[in-house]
Design a protein around this motif. Sequence first.
Motif, PDB file in Angstrom:
ATOM      1  N   ASP A  12       0.841  -1.192   0.000  1.00 26.21           N
ATOM      2  CA  ASP A  12       0.000   0.000   0.000  1.00 26.21           C
ATOM      3  C   ASP A  12       0.879   1.246   0.000  1.00 26.21           C
ATOM      4  OD1 ASP A  12      -2.136  -1.695   0.173  1.00 26.21           O
ATOM      5  OD2 ASP A  12      -2.404  -1.474   2.333  1.00 26.21           O
ATOM      6  N   GLY A  13       0.418   2.274  -0.701  1.00 24.77           N
ATOM      7  CA  GLY A  13       1.192   3.505  -0.770  1.00 24.77           C
ATOM      8  C   GLY A  13       0.647   4.566   0.163  1.00 24.77           C
ATOM      9  N   PRO A  14       1.311   5.684   0.177  1.00 20.99           N
ATOM     10  CA  PRO A  14       2.579   6.063  -0.461  1.00 20.99           C
ATOM     11  C   PRO A  14       3.793   5.342   0.152  1.00 20.99           C
ATOM     12  CG  PRO A  14       1.274   8.005   0.112  1.00 20.99           C
ATOM     13  CD  PRO A  14       0.668   6.837   0.832  1.00 20.99           C
ATOM     14  N   PRO A  53      14.338  25.607 -15.436  1.00 23.92           N
ATOM     15  CA  PRO A  53      14.861  24.234 -15.391  1.00 23.92           C
ATOM     16  C   PRO A  53      14.638  23.594 -14.022  1.00 23.92           C
ATOM     17  CG  PRO A  53      16.467  25.722 -16.394  1.00 23.92           C
ATOM     18  CD  PRO A  53      15.399  26.582 -15.799  1.00 23.92           C
ATOM     19  N   HIS A  54      14.113  22.362 -14.032  1.00 26.49           N
ATOM     20  CA  HIS A  54      13.838  21.633 -12.804  1.00 26.49           C
ATOM     21  C   HIS A  54      13.823  20.142 -13.118  1.00 26.49           C
ATOM     22  CE1 HIS A  54       9.934  21.797 -14.784  1.00 26.49           C
ATOM     23  NE2 HIS A  54       9.562  20.773 -14.035  1.00 26.49           N
ATOM     24  N   ALA A  55      13.840  19.311 -12.082  1.00 27.78           N
ATOM     25  CA  ALA A  55      13.689  17.874 -12.262  1.00 27.78           C
ATOM     26  C   ALA A  55      12.202  17.557 -12.345  1.00 27.78           C
ATOM     27  CB  ALA A  55      14.327  17.125 -11.087  1.00 27.78           C
ATOM     28  N   PRO A  56      11.718  17.013 -13.464  1.00 28.08           N
ATOM     29  CA  PRO A  56      10.271  16.825 -13.626  1.00 28.08           C
ATOM     30  C   PRO A  56       9.719  15.739 -12.707  1.00 28.08           C
ATOM     31  CG  PRO A  56      11.464  15.812 -15.445  1.00 28.08           C
ATOM     32  CD  PRO A  56      12.479  16.581 -14.642  1.00 28.08           C
ATOM     33  N   LEU A  57       8.458  15.910 -12.339  1.00 28.38           N
ATOM     34  CA  LEU A  57       7.771  14.921 -11.509  1.00 28.38           C
ATOM     35  C   LEU A  57       7.392  13.719 -12.372  1.00 28.38           C
ATOM     36  CD1 LEU A  57       6.469  14.377  -8.688  1.00 28.38           C
ATOM     37  CD2 LEU A  57       4.352  15.323  -9.642  1.00 28.38           C
ATOM     38  N   LEU A  58       7.789  12.520 -11.926  1.00 27.08           N
ATOM     39  CA  LEU A  58       7.471  11.286 -12.646  1.00 27.08           C
ATOM     40  C   LEU A  58       6.331  10.512 -11.992  1.00 27.08           C
ATOM     41  CD1 LEU A  58      11.111  10.001 -13.324  1.00 27.08           C
ATOM     42  CD2 LEU A  58       9.637  11.359 -14.845  1.00 27.08           C
ATOM     43  N   HIS A  59       6.224  10.607 -10.680  1.00 20.66           N
ATOM     44  CA  HIS A  59       5.173   9.884  -9.958  1.00 20.66           C
ATOM     45  C   HIS A  59       5.012  10.520  -8.590  1.00 20.66           C
ATOM     46  CE1 HIS A  59       3.052   6.560  -7.901  1.00 20.66           C
ATOM     47  NE2 HIS A  59       2.717   6.149  -9.118  1.00 20.66           N
ATOM     48  N   ALA A  60       3.784  10.523  -8.076  1.00 20.16           N
ATOM     49  CA  ALA A  60       3.526  11.043  -6.739  1.00 20.16           C
ATOM     50  C   ALA A  60       2.290  10.381  -6.175  1.00 20.16           C
ATOM     51  CB  ALA A  60       3.337  12.550  -6.761  1.00 20.16           C
ATOM     52  N   GLU A  61       2.236  10.300  -4.855  1.00 19.90           N
ATOM     53  CA  GLU A  61       1.068   9.761  -4.178  1.00 19.90           C
ATOM     54  C   GLU A  61       0.935  10.449  -2.830  1.00 19.90           C
ATOM     55  OE1 GLU A  61      -0.958   5.412  -3.103  1.00 19.90           O
ATOM     56  OE2 GLU A  61       0.962   5.519  -4.160  1.00 19.90           O
TER      57      GLU A  61
END
Length: 330
Positions: A21-23, A100-108
């Motif tokens: 179970d997440g996050p 410029p930034h590090a892009p979001l790939l996944h979040a919960e």
Amino acid sequence: MNGPRRLSHWLEDFRAARRGDGPASFARWWPRHLRAAFPGPRRLTEQWAGDGASFARYDTPHGPLFLKCLSAGEREGRYFRRFRREIEYLRDLAPLVDVPHAPLLHAELDAARRRAHLLTPDLTARTWGWGRFQTEAEREGGLHDIARLLAHFHAAWAGHSALKGVWTWQPDAVCTEAAEFAHAYGGPHAPAVQQAAAQLPDLLAAAPHWGLVHGDIHAGQVVWPRDGSPPLLLDYGQVHPGLPGEDLAHLLTVRLDAGERARYGDGVRAAYWNEVARRGLDLTPAEQMAQERAGIALNLLATARQAQREPGEGVSAALENVVQAWRDLR
């Protein structure tokens, strides 16, 4: 949070992690939704804990990945709010501008349990950190890079149509909160804190230009790509609507002591304001000074609040720095 209660929450997170179970709460156990989004083997290369969060780096078939999650057992509301703010910014706002930034790939997010994680590319192998700069000239150049990156961020969000609702500047609410805090505050430099709160309405009125503020700018929040492309701005957990001068003053007065400010301050200001003007937000010298004055007051109040909540050598030194800058204004 007391020890038995924290242990109970840690066990709750442990059991959730074993069920999938997440996050995410642990570096070695990914929740099922994260595994489904990034299937295949992964090798944990590094993990560490910070202020209210845990971090991990991985080698995967999808490239190097970076996981940030609330530490197992942590339930403090302010840490969860930081995660929610960072996820909302990276998901909803960051793609709208060219900063410029590090892009979001996944979040919960799980508001009921105050759990959260976010996943981005791991930039470690492709970037340099502040430690690359060894000489005084190199460090000064790095500070100018940070100032120009801040200017890019502020100019990109000045007057942006996406800044609505919770992303709208509310100076009256800021002043009310400052007055309430100053009235109750009894810690170090209470007279300066009370003066800053009393003068804040006039200071904010003199600096009407607003947008988004990073909220925690320092050398560790910026990385420099090894290929020479522009630096990236990281860690948006304290991003909020506010005055550009708040970030500039944070860099100059919270992160630098009086000696460093004397050596680097004029150059950092010039780099910042020249880049702001180059990107279309051209303020007069009087407007620039008004921004920095208001920013110093805001940082004095914020740093005093942090010192009261988290007493320690580092935050005490930061409070001394910003109080000295406040006194220098008078």
